[in-house]
Design a protein around this motif. Structure first.
Motif, PDB file in Angstrom:
ATOM      1  N   TYR A  97       0.905  -1.244  -0.079  1.00 27.86           N
ATOM      2  CA  TYR A  97       0.104   0.023   0.071  1.00 27.86           C
ATOM      3  C   TYR A  97       0.678   1.204  -0.183  1.00 27.86           C
ATOM      4  N   THR A  98       0.589   2.220  -0.984  1.00 27.37           N
ATOM      5  CA  THR A  98       1.424   3.211  -0.676  1.00 27.37           C
ATOM      6  C   THR A  98       0.544   4.838  -0.963  1.00 27.37           C
ATOM      7  N   ASP A  99       1.020   5.590  -0.269  1.00 27.50           N
ATOM      8  CA  ASP A  99       0.505   7.079  -0.195  1.00 27.50           C
ATOM      9  C   ASP A  99       0.972   7.821  -1.383  1.00 27.50           C
ATOM     10  N   GLY A 100       0.220   7.945  -2.681  1.00 28.47           N
ATOM     11  CA  GLY A 100       0.639   8.663  -3.682  1.00 28.47           C
ATOM     12  C   GLY A 100       1.197   7.826  -4.690  1.00 28.47           C
ATOM     13  N   GLN A 101       2.121   8.260  -5.486  1.00 30.97           N
ATOM     14  CA  GLN A 101       2.673   7.304  -6.663  1.00 30.97           C
ATOM     15  C   GLN A 101       4.093   7.363  -6.354  1.00 30.97           C
ATOM     16  N   PRO A 102       4.429   6.467  -5.986  1.00 28.16           N
ATOM     17  CA  PRO A 102       6.012   6.181  -5.835  1.00 28.16           C
ATOM     18  C   PRO A 102       6.920   6.517  -6.964  1.00 28.16           C
ATOM     19  N   SER A 103       8.260   7.124  -6.844  1.00 31.08           N
ATOM     20  CA  SER A 103       8.957   7.492  -8.297  1.00 31.08           C
ATOM     21  C   SER A 103      10.259   6.605  -8.001  1.00 31.08           C
ATOM     22  N   LEU A 104      10.490   5.860  -8.858  1.00 28.74           N
ATOM     23  CA  LEU A 104      12.005   4.869  -8.547  1.00 28.74           C
ATOM     24  C   LEU A 104      13.016   5.539  -9.604  1.00 28.74           C
ATOM     25  N   LEU A 105      14.281   5.718  -9.044  1.00 29.72           N
ATOM     26  CA  LEU A 105      15.202   6.435  -9.845  1.00 29.72           C
ATOM     27  C   LEU A 105      16.432   5.267  -9.916  1.00 29.72           C
ATOM     28  N   GLY A 106      16.798   4.677 -10.846  1.00 25.20           N
ATOM     29  CA  GLY A 106      17.725   3.755 -10.935  1.00 25.20           C
ATOM     30  C   GLY A 106      18.965   4.272 -11.872  1.00 25.20           C
ATOM     31  N   VAL A 107      20.011   3.962 -11.502  1.00 25.72           N
ATOM     32  CA  VAL A 107      21.105   4.167 -12.507  1.00 25.72           C
ATOM     33  C   VAL A 107      20.973   4.006 -14.044  1.00 25.72           C
ATOM     34  N   ASN A 108      20.046   2.906 -14.112  1.00 27.42           N
ATOM     35  CA  ASN A 108      19.655   2.460 -15.453  1.00 27.42           C
ATOM     36  C   ASN A 108      18.467   3.092 -15.956  1.00 27.42           C
ATOM     37  N   ALA A 109      17.820   4.227 -15.240  1.00 24.16           N
ATOM     38  CA  ALA A 109      16.744   4.733 -15.768  1.00 24.16           C
ATOM     39  C   ALA A 109      16.906   5.301 -17.206  1.00 24.16           C
ATOM     40  N   ALA A 110      15.775   4.976 -17.978  1.00 22.29           N
ATOM     41  CA  ALA A 110      15.904   5.427 -19.434  1.00 22.29           C
ATOM     42  C   ALA A 110      15.806   6.854 -19.863  1.00 22.29           C
ATOM     43  N   LEU A 111      16.723   7.477 -20.137  1.00 21.95           N
ATOM     44  CA  LEU A 111      16.668   8.632 -20.925  1.00 21.95           C
ATOM     45  C   LEU A 111      17.160   8.275 -22.364  1.00 21.95           C
ATOM     46  N   MET A 112      16.868   9.154 -23.255  1.00 20.60           N
ATOM     47  CA  MET A 112      16.879   8.938 -24.747  1.00 20.60           C
ATOM     48  C   MET A 112      18.233   9.410 -25.117  1.00 20.60           C
ATOM     49  N   ASN A 113      19.252   8.436 -25.650  1.00 27.77           N
ATOM     50  CA  ASN A 113      20.662   8.569 -25.972  1.00 27.77           C
ATOM     51  C   ASN A 113      20.660   9.562 -27.084  1.00 27.77           C
ATOM     52  N   ASP A 114      20.028   9.612 -28.018  1.00 30.73           N
ATOM     53  CA  ASP A 114      19.907  10.603 -29.275  1.00 30.73           C
ATOM     54  C   ASP A 114      19.465  11.814 -29.053  1.00 30.73           C
ATOM     55  N   LEU A 115      18.863  12.174 -27.949  1.00 28.36           N
ATOM     56  CA  LEU A 115      18.130  13.566 -27.598  1.00 28.36           C
ATOM     57  C   LEU A 115      19.465  14.274 -26.693  1.00 28.36           C
ATOM     58  N   THR A 116      19.601  15.533 -26.798  1.00 26.97           N
ATOM     59  CA  THR A 116      20.380  16.316 -26.022  1.00 26.97           C
ATOM     60  C   THR A 116      20.048  16.049 -24.520  1.00 26.97           C
ATOM     61  N   GLY A 117      20.993  16.543 -23.539  1.00 27.95           N
ATOM     62  CA  GLY A 117      20.567  16.712 -22.153  1.00 27.95           C
ATOM     63  C   GLY A 117      19.642  17.538 -21.935  1.00 27.95           C
ATOM     64  N   GLU A 118      19.415  18.726 -22.533  1.00 26.08           N
ATOM     65  CA  GLU A 118      18.594  19.643 -22.571  1.00 26.08           C
ATOM     66  C   GLU A 118      17.097  19.167 -22.827  1.00 26.08           C
ATOM     67  N   ARG A 119      16.885  18.360 -23.863  1.00 24.89           N
ATOM     68  CA  ARG A 119      15.780  17.847 -24.214  1.00 24.89           C
ATOM     69  C   ARG A 119      15.304  16.695 -23.320  1.00 24.89           C
TER      70      ARG A 119
END
Length: 272
Positions: free
Chosen positions: A111-133
């Motif tokens: 049971y959780t209060d709200g929506q938990p956010s999971l941050l991992g080292v392998n969390a997906a960002l898009m490699n072909d986009l800039t850091g800004e995007r």
């Protein structure tokens, strides 16, 4: 199969209610998580046999079950920073994924209060986009508005430190080192106030200055009524950041208590 349940009544108060009542943010009730690994027959013709089973929609003959989390029970409260420690393969990351709703539980409830956010080292960002995007897309994915992202954009970049040796924020993510990418992921996640933020090894990727900034930000999140879970093999980060520790070993909750007490027992265990 039991499904993780979410939706405790929300309360914005950061401090305990009158009478000393603490507000729970995560309740794990006798949680069991089982992975099933399907494999075909061994020996000659196994690939052909596997293909035949797929075409006929029949299950394979060999099914291996891995009982990754075994009967874990605990309650987390607002304002806590909780470290998760244990040997490799002890179920720490698996437990966080279940709390985040990314894995079903075999038995028990979450049971959780709200929506938990999971941050991992392998969390997906898009490699072909800039850091800004990626900052913009990451903020939107966390539910931030465009205005909020614009207001916090420079703080995110400065916090990550990736521009200290050049204008890397305007370059594609594929040009980043693994440490730079991990720092940017943490910086994006830390820009938002979370009811429950779960961090999987992210603090191990930065230099000492970044680790200190990260630890300070975790303390801020606690003050803002959030709950933080931190998985790390760095006992110093756990000791400097967390007021409580859960020790998992072979999928079982071996100890739950104040940081110094649990780390003392864990360090004696690992020296044997």
């Amino acid at each position: 199969m039991a499904v993780a349940e979410k939706g405790l009544e929300k309360d914005a108060a950061a401090e305990p209610a009158q009478g000393g009542e603490r507000r729970p943010t995560v309740i794990a009730d006798d949680v069991h998580i089982v992975y099933r690994v399907y494999g075909g027959a061994r020996g000659r013709g196994s690939a052909t046999a596997a293909l035949s089973r797929i075409l006929r929609r029949k299950p394979g003959g060999n099914v291996r079950e891995v009982h990754a989390v075994k009967g874990v029970t605990f309650t987390a409260y607002r304002g806590e920073a909780i470290g998760l420690i244990g040997s490799n393969g002890s179920g720490k990351s698996t437990l966080l994924r279940a709390i985040a709703g990314l894995l079903p539980v075999e038995r028990g409830r979450v049971y959780t209060d709200g929506q938990p956010s999971l941050l991992g080292v392998n969390a997906a960002l898009m490699n072909d986009l800039t850091g800004e995007r990626n900052v913009i897309l990451g903020g939107l994915a966390m539910g931030m508005t465009k205005t909020q992202i614009e207001e916090r954009y420079q703080d995110i970049v400065d916090f990550s430190g990736i521009n200290e040796k050049g204008d890397f924020i305007s370059l594609p993510m594929r040009t980043y080192s693994s440490g730079m990418a991990a720092r940017l992921r943490f910086s994006i996640a830390a820009a938002k106030d979370h009811d429950v933020l779960m961090i999987d090894e992210a603090l191990a990727t930065g230099d000492k200055r970044f680790q200190k900034r990260s630890e300070a930000r975790i303390r801020e999140l606690r003050k803002e009524a959030g709950t933080v879970f931190l998985v790390s093999h760095n006992n110093k980060s756990i000791r400097d950041t967390c007021n409580r520790v859960l020790w998992l070993e072979h999928g079982e909750l071996r100890m739950d208590g104040p940081t110094d007490e649990v780390l003392k027992e864990y360090e004696e265990f690992t020296r044997k």
